[in-house]
Every structure is written in structure tokens, then in C-alpha cells.
Design a protein around this motif. Structure first.
Motif, PDB file in Angstrom:
ATOM      1  N   ALA A 128      -7.564  -3.803  -6.611  1.00  0.00           N
ATOM      2  CA  ALA A 128      -8.755  -4.658  -6.533  1.00  0.00           C
ATOM      3  C   ALA A 128      -8.702  -5.675  -5.397  1.00  0.00           C
ATOM      4  CB  ALA A 128      -8.963  -5.387  -7.862  1.00  0.00           C
ATOM      5  N   THR A 129      -7.526  -5.902  -4.812  1.00  0.00           N
ATOM      6  CA  THR A 129      -7.440  -6.904  -3.746  1.00  0.00           C
ATOM      7  C   THR A 129      -8.108  -6.380  -2.487  1.00  0.00           C
ATOM      8  OG1 THR A 129      -5.258  -6.104  -3.111  1.00  0.00           O
ATOM      9  CG2 THR A 129      -5.325  -7.998  -4.572  1.00  0.00           C
ATOM     10  N   GLU A 130      -8.839  -7.269  -1.830  1.00  0.00           N
ATOM     11  CA  GLU A 130      -9.525  -6.884  -0.601  1.00  0.00           C
ATOM     12  C   GLU A 130      -8.589  -6.921   0.595  1.00  0.00           C
ATOM     13  OE1 GLU A 130     -13.129  -9.138  -0.158  1.00  0.00           O
ATOM     14  OE2 GLU A 130     -13.678  -8.785  -2.250  1.00  0.00           O
ATOM     15  N   VAL A 131      -7.670  -7.887   0.592  1.00  0.00           N
ATOM     16  CA  VAL A 131      -6.690  -8.022   1.663  1.00  0.00           C
ATOM     17  C   VAL A 131      -5.318  -7.776   1.061  1.00  0.00           C
ATOM     18  CG1 VAL A 131      -5.698  -9.612   3.363  1.00  0.00           C
ATOM     19  CG2 VAL A 131      -8.140  -9.744   2.817  1.00  0.00           C
ATOM     20  N   ALA A 132      -4.493  -6.980   1.726  1.00  0.00           N
ATOM     21  CA  ALA A 132      -3.156  -6.698   1.211  1.00  0.00           C
ATOM     22  C   ALA A 132      -2.357  -7.994   1.100  1.00  0.00           C
ATOM     23  CB  ALA A 132      -2.440  -5.704   2.121  1.00  0.00           C
ATOM     24  N   GLU A 133      -1.683  -8.162  -0.025  1.00  0.00           N
ATOM     25  CA  GLU A 133      -0.870  -9.347  -0.264  1.00  0.00           C
ATOM     26  C   GLU A 133       0.603  -9.025  -0.008  1.00  0.00           C
ATOM     27  OE1 GLU A 133      -2.087 -12.204  -0.773  1.00  0.00           O
ATOM     28  OE2 GLU A 133      -4.088 -11.873  -1.583  1.00  0.00           O
ATOM     29  N   THR A 134       1.400 -10.060   0.218  1.00  0.00           N
ATOM     30  CA  THR A 134       2.829  -9.869   0.444  1.00  0.00           C
ATOM     31  C   THR A 134       3.560  -9.727  -0.889  1.00  0.00           C
ATOM     32  OG1 THR A 134       3.341 -12.224   0.363  1.00  0.00           O
ATOM     33  CG2 THR A 134       2.748 -11.306   2.534  1.00  0.00           C
ATOM     34  N   VAL A 135       4.800  -9.261  -0.820  1.00  0.00           N
ATOM     35  CA  VAL A 135       5.633  -9.152  -2.008  1.00  0.00           C
ATOM     36  C   VAL A 135       5.789 -10.534  -2.646  1.00  0.00           C
ATOM     37  CG1 VAL A 135       7.978  -8.635  -2.814  1.00  0.00           C
ATOM     38  CG2 VAL A 135       6.852  -7.108  -1.192  1.00  0.00           C
ATOM     39  N   GLN A 136       6.034 -11.552  -1.821  1.00  0.00           N
ATOM     40  CA  GLN A 136       6.176 -12.932  -2.322  1.00  0.00           C
ATOM     41  C   GLN A 136       4.948 -13.342  -3.129  1.00  0.00           C
ATOM     42  OE1 GLN A 136       8.749 -15.386  -1.543  1.00  0.00           O
ATOM     43  NE2 GLN A 136       7.723 -16.707  -3.010  1.00  0.00           N
ATOM     44  N   THR A 137       3.761 -13.075  -2.597  1.00  0.00           N
ATOM     45  CA  THR A 137       2.526 -13.456  -3.279  1.00  0.00           C
ATOM     46  C   THR A 137       2.378 -12.706  -4.590  1.00  0.00           C
ATOM     47  OG1 THR A 137       1.453 -13.963  -1.179  1.00  0.00           O
ATOM     48  CG2 THR A 137       0.010 -13.569  -3.064  1.00  0.00           C
ATOM     49  N   VAL A 152       2.079  -5.312   0.327  1.00  0.00           N
ATOM     50  CA  VAL A 152       2.084  -4.248  -0.656  1.00  0.00           C
ATOM     51  C   VAL A 152       0.815  -3.426  -0.475  1.00  0.00           C
ATOM     52  CG1 VAL A 152       2.097  -3.697  -3.123  1.00  0.00           C
ATOM     53  CG2 VAL A 152       3.416  -5.652  -2.259  1.00  0.00           C
ATOM     54  N   LEU A 153       1.005  -2.154  -0.147  1.00  0.00           N
ATOM     55  CA  LEU A 153      -0.113  -1.237   0.014  1.00  0.00           C
ATOM     56  C   LEU A 153      -0.041  -0.200  -1.092  1.00  0.00           C
ATOM     57  CD1 LEU A 153       0.117  -0.685   3.875  1.00  0.00           C
ATOM     58  CD2 LEU A 153      -1.340  -2.292   2.639  1.00  0.00           C
ATOM     59  N   LEU A 154      -1.153   0.015  -1.772  1.00  0.00           N
ATOM     60  CA  LEU A 154      -1.208   0.941  -2.897  1.00  0.00           C
ATOM     61  C   LEU A 154      -1.244   2.378  -2.387  1.00  0.00           C
ATOM     62  CD1 LEU A 154      -1.459   1.054  -5.995  1.00  0.00           C
ATOM     63  CD2 LEU A 154      -3.925   1.118  -5.674  1.00  0.00           C
ATOM     64  N   LYS A 155      -0.258   3.170  -2.787  1.00  0.00           N
ATOM     65  CA  LYS A 155      -0.225   4.582  -2.401  1.00  0.00           C
ATOM     66  C   LYS A 155      -0.949   5.443  -3.426  1.00  0.00           C
ATOM     67  CE  LYS A 155       3.554   6.165  -0.298  1.00  0.00           C
ATOM     68  NZ  LYS A 155       4.974   6.519  -0.077  1.00  0.00           N
ATOM     69  N   SER A 156      -0.851   5.054  -4.696  1.00  0.00           N
ATOM     70  CA  SER A 156      -1.482   5.817  -5.760  1.00  0.00           C
ATOM     71  C   SER A 156      -1.800   4.885  -6.916  1.00  0.00           C
ATOM     72  CB  SER A 156      -0.542   6.932  -6.245  1.00  0.00           C
ATOM     73  OG  SER A 156      -1.043   7.525  -7.433  1.00  0.00           O
ATOM     74  N   ASP A 157      -2.956   5.063  -7.501  1.00  0.00           N
ATOM     75  CA  ASP A 157      -3.306   4.270  -8.679  1.00  0.00           C
ATOM     76  C   ASP A 157      -3.267   5.129  -9.943  1.00  0.00           C
ATOM     77  OD1 ASP A 157      -5.560   5.781  -8.243  1.00  0.00           O
ATOM     78  OD2 ASP A 157      -6.976   4.128  -8.487  1.00  0.00           O
ATOM     79  N   ALA A 158      -2.538   6.244  -9.865  1.00  0.00           N
ATOM     80  CA  ALA A 158      -2.392   7.111 -11.037  1.00  0.00           C
ATOM     81  C   ALA A 158      -1.695   6.333 -12.146  1.00  0.00           C
ATOM     82  CB  ALA A 158      -1.591   8.358 -10.678  1.00  0.00           C
ATOM     83  N   PRO A 159      -2.201   6.424 -13.372  1.00  0.00           N
ATOM     84  CA  PRO A 159      -1.595   5.696 -14.494  1.00  0.00           C
ATOM     85  C   PRO A 159      -0.127   6.065 -14.686  1.00  0.00           C
ATOM     86  CG  PRO A 159      -3.692   6.676 -15.140  1.00  0.00           C
ATOM     87  CD  PRO A 159      -3.365   7.210 -13.784  1.00  0.00           C
TER      88      PRO A 159
END
Length: 183
Positions: A27-36, A5-12
Motif C-alpha cells: 500500500a505504500t506509495e514510496v518505498a520505505e527503508t528497512v529502518q522505517t 524494501v521493494l515488494l516482490k510478491s504479495d502472495a499470502p
């Protein structure tokens, strides 16, 4: 499908839980998987290094939001020695609308191609399957239509999520969620 999961936008978004989720993903330093993320956001993980990314009381908060929208109500039920809070559906028309939408999607509006299905309907079918309520959705159908609906849905849910995600068109996350629940 172990999509990260990569964040494209953090707009509320205006939704408290979604905005909190966006803050966690950012806030995650390493991209996590959908499962995680499913495990983290539902509180199903016990990884002590990732507890700060869990949503607190997510089920209760989701139920409260649905109560505020008039979809659910809150009741106390006595189970032997203790009382338990439950949230039964109070808006039967909204539930029936969703049931009818899913029934029609696999009967009258069946396209036999997930890439041509409306994304929200595909997501709803996947979530109904993952929540183990799909049979209930089709229970009111006549036997022949029930069989058609269940067989079409089974064929859809048995597709290879890797292959379907690669075809894309904005459904990658839906297939990744299905793969996560099928593990």
C-alpha cells in the motif's frame, strides 16, 4: 545500509502478521527503508502520516502466536500496584535447541565468513544481538569457549553492513536490519 524494501510478491504466506505486513508494504506509495519499516511495524514511530502502516498490538499478537504454538505460556504477575501479563518460555527444549544451534554456529561450525553462514543462523545471531540476549546464549559455556564465542560474534557484528550487503547472496536484508539496530 538504507536499503529500501521493494515488494516482490504479495502472495499470502499463511501467517496473519506477515500477510498484514505485505499488505502495508504493497500500500505504500514510496518505498520505505528497512529502518522505517522496523519502526512502523514495531509501533516505535510517531509519524502521523504513517500511522496507518503500523501493525496494531504487534507484541501481544506475536506472544499470542507463540503461546498457541506451545513455546510460551501466559501468566499474571503482580508488580507493586498492578498486575501485568507476562509470557515466560514453557518449551525449554525449543529454547535449548536454539541456544545450542547458536553456540555451535560460532564454535564447532564457525566458518569465519558471513557469506558462508547459513542465513537463518546469521539472522538469529543478529536478532539475539539486537534483543540484547546474546550474552545469555553463551552464558552456559566454559569461560574459554564463552570468550571465543563472544569474540567471534563481536567480530561478525562489527563488520560493515554496507560492505557485507553488497556481497549479497540473499543476506542484504539481514545486514540492513543489523545496521538499523546499530544506529
Amino acid at each position: 545500509v538504507s536499503l529500501q524494501v521493494l515488494l516482490k510478491s504479495d502472495a499470502p504466506t499463511g501467517d496473519v502478521l506477515l500477510d498484514e505486513t505485505l499488505r502495508h508494504i504493497k500500500a505504500t506509495e514510496v518505498a520505505e527503508t528497512v529502518q522505517t519499516w522496523i519502526e512502523l511495524l514495531t509501533g516505535e514511530t510517531w509519524n502521523p502520516f504513517k500511522l496507518q502502516y503500523q501493525l496494531r498490538n504487534v507484541r501481544e499478537r506475536l506472544a499470542k502466536a507463540l503461546v498457541e504454538k506451545g513455546i510460551l505460556t501466559t501468566e499474571k504477575q503482580n508488580f507493586l500496584l498492578f498486575d501485568m501479563t507476562t509470557h515466560p518460555v514453557c518449551n525449554a527444549s525449543e529454547k535449548q535447541r536454539l541456544v545450542k544451534k547458536l553456540q555451535e554456529s560460532v564454535l564447532e561450525r564457525w566458518v569465519n565468513d558471513p557469506q558462508r553462514m547459513e542465513r537463518r543462523t546469521l539472522a538469529l545471531l543478529v536478532l539475539a544481538h539486537a534483543s540484547d540476549v546474546l550474552e545469555n546464549v553463551f552464558a552456559s559455556l566454559a569461560d574459554d569457549k564463552y570468550d571465543v564465542a563472544m569474540n567471534r560474534t563481536k567480530d561478525l557484528l562489527d563488520m560493515d553492513p554496507e560492505v557485507e550487503a553488497a556481497k549479497a547472496r540473499g543476506t542484504e536484508m539481514i545486514w540492513a536490519v543489523l545496521a538499523a539496530f546499530n544506529k
